[in-house]
Design a protein around this motif. Structure first.
Motif, PDB file in Angstrom:
ATOM      1  N   MET A 216      59.793 -21.363 -46.448  1.00 19.41           N
ATOM      2  CA  MET A 216      59.238 -21.805 -47.729  1.00 19.41           C
ATOM      3  C   MET A 216      58.561 -23.165 -47.611  1.00 19.41           C
ATOM      4  SD  MET A 216      62.321 -20.574 -50.220  1.00 19.41           S
ATOM      5  CE  MET A 216      61.615 -21.025 -51.796  1.00 19.41           C
ATOM      6  N   LEU A 217      59.067 -24.009 -46.719  1.00 17.25           N
ATOM      7  CA  LEU A 217      58.525 -25.357 -46.562  1.00 17.25           C
ATOM      8  C   LEU A 217      57.409 -25.453 -45.527  1.00 17.25           C
ATOM      9  CD1 LEU A 217      61.770 -27.572 -46.658  1.00 17.25           C
ATOM     10  CD2 LEU A 217      60.290 -26.903 -48.539  1.00 17.25           C
ATOM     11  N   TRP A 218      57.307 -24.491 -44.598  1.00 16.64           N
ATOM     12  CA  TRP A 218      56.474 -24.704 -43.409  1.00 16.64           C
ATOM     13  C   TRP A 218      55.336 -23.702 -43.175  1.00 16.64           C
ATOM     14  CZ3 TRP A 218      55.977 -28.641 -40.048  1.00 16.64           C
ATOM     15  CH2 TRP A 218      56.964 -29.634 -40.052  1.00 16.64           C
ATOM     16  N   THR A 219      55.390 -22.489 -43.728  1.00 20.27           N
ATOM     17  CA  THR A 219      54.407 -21.473 -43.313  1.00 20.27           C
ATOM     18  C   THR A 219      53.027 -21.716 -43.929  1.00 20.27           C
ATOM     19  OG1 THR A 219      55.106 -19.938 -45.059  1.00 20.27           O
ATOM     20  CG2 THR A 219      56.181 -19.701 -42.912  1.00 20.27           C
ATOM     21  N   ASP A 220      52.013 -21.077 -43.339  1.00 17.26           N
ATOM     22  CA  ASP A 220      50.614 -21.233 -43.759  1.00 17.26           C
ATOM     23  C   ASP A 220      49.931 -19.871 -43.827  1.00 17.26           C
ATOM     24  OD1 ASP A 220      50.315 -24.235 -43.577  1.00 17.26           O
ATOM     25  OD2 ASP A 220      50.813 -23.850 -41.484  1.00 17.26           O
ATOM     26  N   PRO A 221      48.909 -19.740 -44.699  1.00 19.82           N
ATOM     27  CA  PRO A 221      48.139 -18.490 -44.722  1.00 19.82           C
ATOM     28  C   PRO A 221      47.132 -18.413 -43.575  1.00 19.82           C
ATOM     29  CG  PRO A 221      47.315 -20.022 -46.380  1.00 19.82           C
ATOM     30  CD  PRO A 221      48.492 -20.686 -45.745  1.00 19.82           C
ATOM     31  N   GLN A 222      46.778 -17.191 -43.199  1.00 22.60           N
ATOM     32  CA  GLN A 222      45.688 -16.950 -42.241  1.00 22.60           C
ATOM     33  C   GLN A 222      44.797 -15.855 -42.809  1.00 22.60           C
ATOM     34  OE1 GLN A 222      47.834 -15.659 -38.680  1.00 22.60           O
ATOM     35  NE2 GLN A 222      47.790 -13.515 -39.347  1.00 22.60           N
ATOM     36  N   ASP A 223      43.553 -15.778 -42.317  1.00 27.76           N
ATOM     37  CA  ASP A 223      42.617 -14.773 -42.833  1.00 27.76           C
ATOM     38  C   ASP A 223      42.860 -13.395 -42.234  1.00 27.76           C
ATOM     39  OD1 ASP A 223      41.383 -16.608 -44.511  1.00 27.76           O
ATOM     40  OD2 ASP A 223      39.968 -17.250 -42.951  1.00 27.76           O
ATOM     41  N   GLU A 224      43.429 -13.336 -41.011  1.00 28.01           N
ATOM     42  CA  GLU A 224      43.657 -12.041 -40.359  1.00 28.01           C
ATOM     43  C   GLU A 224      44.898 -11.375 -40.965  1.00 28.01           C
ATOM     44  OE1 GLU A 224      44.040 -15.041 -38.356  1.00 28.01           O
ATOM     45  OE2 GLU A 224      41.852 -15.116 -38.497  1.00 28.01           O
ATOM     46  N   PRO A 225      44.907 -10.039 -41.019  1.00 30.81           N
ATOM     47  CA  PRO A 225      46.097  -9.329 -41.519  1.00 30.81           C
ATOM     48  C   PRO A 225      47.307  -9.570 -40.619  1.00 30.81           C
ATOM     49  CG  PRO A 225      44.193  -7.851 -41.382  1.00 30.81           C
ATOM     50  CD  PRO A 225      43.805  -9.121 -40.692  1.00 30.81           C
ATOM     51  N   GLY A 226      48.474  -9.286 -41.163  1.00 31.07           N
ATOM     52  CA  GLY A 226      49.701  -9.416 -40.387  1.00 31.07           C
ATOM     53  C   GLY A 226      50.209 -10.843 -40.355  1.00 31.07           C
ATOM     54  N   ARG A 227      50.991 -11.130 -39.313  1.00 31.02           N
ATOM     55  CA  ARG A 227      51.563 -12.463 -39.147  1.00 31.02           C
ATOM     56  C   ARG A 227      51.200 -13.000 -37.778  1.00 31.02           C
ATOM     57  NH1 ARG A 227      55.289  -9.489 -42.192  1.00 31.02           N
ATOM     58  NH2 ARG A 227      56.021 -10.578 -44.080  1.00 31.02           N
ATOM     59  N   GLY A 228      51.107 -14.307 -37.682  1.00 31.82           N
ATOM     60  CA  GLY A 228      50.734 -14.900 -36.402  1.00 31.82           C
ATOM     61  C   GLY A 228      51.530 -16.167 -36.152  1.00 31.82           C
ATOM     62  N   PRO A 229      51.426 -16.692 -34.931  1.00 33.09           N
ATOM     63  CA  PRO A 229      52.145 -17.934 -34.613  1.00 33.09           C
ATOM     64  C   PRO A 229      51.557 -19.107 -35.383  1.00 33.09           C
ATOM     65  CG  PRO A 229      50.667 -17.324 -32.822  1.00 33.09           C
ATOM     66  CD  PRO A 229      50.611 -16.204 -33.807  1.00 33.09           C
ATOM     67  N   LYS A 231      50.216 -22.905 -35.971  1.00 28.35           N
ATOM     68  CA  LYS A 231      49.596 -23.987 -35.203  1.00 28.35           C
ATOM     69  C   LYS A 231      50.474 -25.242 -35.220  1.00 28.35           C
ATOM     70  CE  LYS A 231      46.789 -25.043 -39.302  1.00 28.35           C
ATOM     71  NZ  LYS A 231      47.295 -23.970 -40.163  1.00 28.35           N
ATOM     72  N   ARG A 232      51.525 -25.233 -36.044  1.00 23.78           N
ATOM     73  CA  ARG A 232      52.391 -26.399 -36.188  1.00 23.78           C
ATOM     74  C   ARG A 232      53.573 -26.380 -35.213  1.00 23.78           C
ATOM     75  NH1 ARG A 232      51.528 -28.570 -41.466  1.00 23.78           N
ATOM     76  NH2 ARG A 232      50.297 -27.195 -42.775  1.00 23.78           N
ATOM     77  N   GLY A 233      53.839 -25.205 -34.636  1.00 23.90           N
ATOM     78  CA  GLY A 233      54.993 -25.109 -33.750  1.00 23.90           C
ATOM     79  C   GLY A 233      56.291 -24.807 -34.476  1.00 23.90           C
ATOM     80  N   VAL A 234      56.230 -24.720 -35.799  1.00 25.64           N
ATOM     81  CA  VAL A 234      57.398 -24.309 -36.587  1.00 25.64           C
ATOM     82  C   VAL A 234      56.884 -23.441 -37.730  1.00 25.64           C
ATOM     83  CG1 VAL A 234      57.336 -26.418 -37.978  1.00 25.64           C
ATOM     84  CG2 VAL A 234      59.448 -25.118 -37.847  1.00 25.64           C
ATOM     85  N   GLY A 235      57.653 -22.427 -38.097  1.00 20.17           N
ATOM     86  CA  GLY A 235      57.174 -21.483 -39.105  1.00 20.17           C
ATOM     87  C   GLY A 235      56.211 -20.483 -38.491  1.00 20.17           C
TER      88      GLY A 235
END
Length: 319
Positions: A216-229, A231-235
């Protein structure tokens, strides 16, 4: 505790007053501090208020009221003053929600935190605070808030801030339509609003490296479908399909989050279902971004407002 001799500010009794807030606001603009006794009073009062709030605060916008959602402010006190000047100060008819990252990086983090806390004490039912990833011990050690607290006040005041940060709610649900949280969505599609309601944030205190609080505190959206690593090294990062499923499963129109600078101050992604709002213009005096905030009335339509950075005293970020 006694107030230091020669203190020339408005005195604070057992309750917060608008008069005290107005005086404190001007003191901070002029580079002055408030008495340590009053800092303790504010921290202790607000910690109790936010501790007793649910992990996900649920708010409806009544007739005649406007609710403003703000993103990261990161210790940029003079830009927060500009936001209030343009948009109006907190009042009975004008509620505010600050979506985390009040502190760190900017050099007026104690001023912002104390002002937001003073408003929370004065208006507990019309002024809301979500925790951000910078309201945590790890970040405060590295990005300036701990050092600023000790320089302006003392170590014990930093420890009290830390306790109050870990008591903050993690999300706010507005009108059952918009989930506002600092970072973003989850690594598991099965997570529901009920899971957030049941999350015992008091048992955990710091977000750690995994789990719902961290996401809840760390994740970010991306334009590609699904989930990805991340860029912050956490979340991690989540795509438009993840957002769509979460909104459908939970009856939401959109998720509103902050956590990332946006050049226009805000960005609408994921077919309108993921909205980022960031309220620190000219972030760290080095990014030529605008700031933004979102006004929501009883009709639950989102009205985006942008603003630009204003001059501030010549003190660099993290000084």
């Amino acid at each position: 505790m006694v107030v230091e001799e020669g203190y020339d500010g408005v005195r604070l009794g057992d309750e917060m007053t608008q008069e005290f807030i107005d005086d404190m606001t001007e003191r901070f603009k002029n580079g002055k501090l408030i008495a340590k006794k009053y800092v303790y009073q504010i921290l202790i009062a607000v910690k109790k208020i936010v501790y007793e709030e649910p992990t996900m605060v649920e708010v409806d916008v009544p007739e005649g009221v406007e609710l403003t959602v703000c993103g990261d402010t990161h210790g940029q006190y003079f830009d927060l003053m500009e936001l209030f000047r343009r948009n109006g100060s907190p009042s009975d008819k004008h509620w505010y929600l600050f979506n985390g990252d009040f502190v760190d990086r900017g050099s007026w983090s104690t001023e912002i935190a104390l002002l937001l806390y003073a408003y929370k004490w004065l208006r507990p039912k019309g002024f809301f605070l979500n925790r951000g990833n910078h309201e945590t011990d790890d970040m405060n050690k590295v990005y300036g808030f701990e050092g600023e607290c000790k320089a302006k006040y003392n170590e014990r005041i930093f420890r009290l801030f830390s306790e109050s940060f870990s008591a903050l709610p993690l999300a706010t649900l507005i009108g059952s339509k918009y989930l506002v949280l600092h970072g973003g969505l989850f690594s598991d599609d099965k997570v529901t609003l009920d899971d957030i309601r049941k999350l015992n944030r008091h048992a955990q205190r710091q977000p750690g490296q995994a789990g719902l609080m961290m996401e809840m505190l760390w994740t970010d959206p991306q334009d590609e479908p699904g989930r990805g690593p991340s860029k912050r090294g956490v979340g991690m990062q989540f795509g438009p399909d993840v957002t769509k499923r979460f909104c459908e499963n939970n009856g939401l129109e959109a998720v509103i989050r902050s956590h990332e600078v946006r050049m226009d101050g805000y960005e609408v992604q994921h077919d309108g279902k993921c909205i980022t709002v960031f309220s620190a213009p000219r972030y760290c005096d080095s990014t030529e971004n605008r700031g933004a905030y979102i006004n929501i009335g009883p009709d639950y339509k989102l009205r985006f407002e942008q603003f630009d950075a204003v001059p501030h005293p010549n003190i660099r970020p993290m000084t």
